[in-house]
Design a protein around this motif. Structure first.
Motif, short mmCIF file in Angstrom:
data_model
loop_
_atom_site.label_atom_id
_atom_site.label_comp_id
_atom_site.label_asym_id
_atom_site.label_seq_id
_atom_site.Cartn_x
_atom_site.Cartn_y
_atom_site.Cartn_z
N GLY A 155 0.79 -1.22 0.00
CA GLY A 155 0.00 0.00 0.00
C GLY A 155 0.82 1.27 0.00
N LEU A 156 2.14 1.16 -0.02
CA LEU A 156 3.00 2.35 0.01
C LEU A 156 3.03 3.03 -1.36
N ALA A 157 2.81 4.34 -1.34
CA ALA A 157 2.95 5.13 -2.56
C ALA A 157 4.43 5.40 -2.81
N SER A 158 4.73 5.93 -3.99
CA SER A 158 6.13 6.19 -4.35
C SER A 158 6.80 7.11 -3.34
N GLY A 159 6.08 8.16 -2.93
CA GLY A 159 6.65 9.09 -1.95
C GLY A 159 6.89 8.44 -0.61
N ASP A 160 6.02 7.49 -0.23
CA ASP A 160 6.20 6.78 1.03
C ASP A 160 7.47 5.94 1.00
N ILE A 161 7.72 5.30 -0.13
CA ILE A 161 8.93 4.47 -0.25
C ILE A 161 10.18 5.34 -0.12
N ASP A 162 10.15 6.52 -0.75
CA ASP A 162 11.29 7.44 -0.63
C ASP A 162 11.49 7.86 0.82
N ASP A 163 10.38 8.13 1.51
CA ASP A 163 10.45 8.53 2.92
C ASP A 163 11.01 7.39 3.77
N ARG A 171 18.97 5.89 10.07
CA ARG A 171 19.32 4.91 11.10
C ARG A 171 20.66 4.23 10.81
N GLY A 172 21.32 4.62 9.72
CA GLY A 172 22.62 4.05 9.39
C GLY A 172 22.54 2.67 8.77
N ILE A 173 21.35 2.29 8.30
CA ILE A 173 21.16 0.94 7.76
C ILE A 173 22.05 0.69 6.55
N PHE A 174 22.15 1.67 5.67
CA PHE A 174 22.86 1.44 4.41
C PHE A 174 24.38 1.45 4.57
N GLU A 175 24.85 1.69 5.79
CA GLU A 175 26.28 1.56 6.07
C GLU A 175 26.64 0.12 6.43
N ILE A 176 25.63 -0.72 6.63
CA ILE A 176 25.85 -2.12 6.99
C ILE A 176 26.08 -2.93 5.73
N ARG A 177 27.12 -3.74 5.75
CA ARG A 177 27.41 -4.59 4.59
C ARG A 177 26.25 -5.54 4.33
N ASN A 178 25.85 -5.64 3.08
CA ASN A 178 24.77 -6.52 2.60
C ASN A 178 23.37 -6.00 2.93
N ALA A 179 23.26 -4.82 3.55
CA ALA A 179 21.93 -4.31 3.89
C ALA A 179 21.17 -3.84 2.65
N VAL A 180 21.87 -3.22 1.70
CA VAL A 180 21.19 -2.70 0.51
C VAL A 180 20.52 -3.82 -0.29
N PRO A 181 21.21 -4.94 -0.58
CA PRO A 181 20.53 -6.03 -1.29
C PRO A 181 19.33 -6.57 -0.52
N TYR A 182 19.43 -6.60 0.80
CA TYR A 182 18.32 -7.11 1.62
C TYR A 182 17.11 -6.18 1.50
N VAL A 183 17.34 -4.87 1.63
CA VAL A 183 16.25 -3.90 1.50
C VAL A 183 15.68 -3.93 0.08
N ALA A 184 16.57 -4.07 -0.90
CA ALA A 184 16.12 -4.12 -2.30
C ALA A 184 15.19 -5.30 -2.53
N GLU A 185 15.52 -6.44 -1.92
CA GLU A 185 14.67 -7.62 -2.08
C GLU A 185 13.31 -7.40 -1.43
N ILE A 186 13.29 -6.78 -0.25
CA ILE A 186 12.03 -6.53 0.45
C ILE A 186 11.14 -5.58 -0.35
N LEU A 187 11.73 -4.50 -0.85
CA LEU A 187 10.95 -3.47 -1.55
C LEU A 187 10.77 -3.78 -3.04
N ARG A 188 11.38 -4.88 -3.49
CA ARG A 188 11.30 -5.28 -4.90
C ARG A 188 11.81 -4.18 -5.82
N LEU A 189 12.96 -3.65 -5.42
CA LEU A 189 13.64 -2.64 -6.22
C LEU A 189 15.05 -3.14 -6.50
#
Length: 212
Positions: A155-163, A171-189
């Motif tokens: 149900g997230l709109a494009s702006g919500d995903i950016d937010d 929160r420093g998530i993207f400084e963690i090794r392997n975090a970006v691929p994990y988030v990408a898989e969750i958000l299907r991006l």
């Protein structure tokens, strides 16, 4: 040599099969610091993944049974989890037998299943043993974001995903090794899309007249 952890795989598979599709069972090998087996996996983890973090984990000093405790799945669904410490004949901790129950469906059934699904209020956090799991941190940030908006990922709109991406970055998530691929898989991006959207979102938030 076969790991002694493998002797517990039939039990894990039996529990997951009995409570399918609501229960996931994960076996962690403390010797390798990796997931040895996962039955009915719905947390986007796989055998061979690091159990919690790159520094490894230890169950020394932990009780034989940890929990129940509250967790969040990658899609924000509430989980009720419990962990048993597996020991060898000398009493040395060799593994963790973790059972994760998806309670969202049960909660919808109402008072009839209340005794099965109720967690203490406030629900206790995971023990220090589980605190280093960066996936759980990401799941928690996403789950809190979805709860604030009373919505699901779909149900997230494009702006919500950016937010949401900006919140994860803060929160420093993207400084963690392997975090970006994990988030990408969750958000299907794709990973490239995440970086591009983050850059655009930062630009929109930056006051006019300032340069990065």
């Amino acid at each position: 040599m076969t790991s002694p952890i493998h002797a517990h795989i039939p039990v894990a598979d039996a529990i997951a099969r009995l409570f399918f599709p609501h229960v996931e069972v994960v076996l962690h090998d403390l010797d390798t610091g990796q997931i040895a087996h996962i039955a009915n996996g719905y947390s986007k983890r796989r055998p061979g993944d690091a159990s919690l973090n790159d520094d490894g984990i230890s169950a020394e000093g932990e009780a034989d049974i940890i929990g129940p405790y509250a967790k969040r799945n990658w899609d924000g669904r509430r989980l009720k989890s419990i962990t048993a410490v597996l020991r060898d004949t000398d009493g040395k901790a060799i593994g963790l037998f973790c059972i994760n129950q998806d309670i969202e469906t049960f909660a919808a059934l109402g008072d009839q299943l209340k005794a099965l699904t109720t967690l203490p209020d406030p629900a206790p956090a995971a023990s220090p043993l589980m605190a280093g799991d960066w996936r759980e941190t990401i799941n928690g940030v996403i789950g809190d974001y979805l709860s604030e908006r009373n919505t699901a990922l779909a149900g997230l709109a494009s702006g919500d995903i950016d937010d949401l991406l900006l919140r994860l970055e803060a929160r420093g998530i993207f400084e963690i090794r392997n975090a970006v691929p994990y988030v990408a898989e969750i958000l299907r991006l794709s990973r490239a899309t995440i970086y591009n959207r983050l850059a655009a979102a930062r630009s929109r938030r930056q006051p006019s007249g300032e340069t990065a």
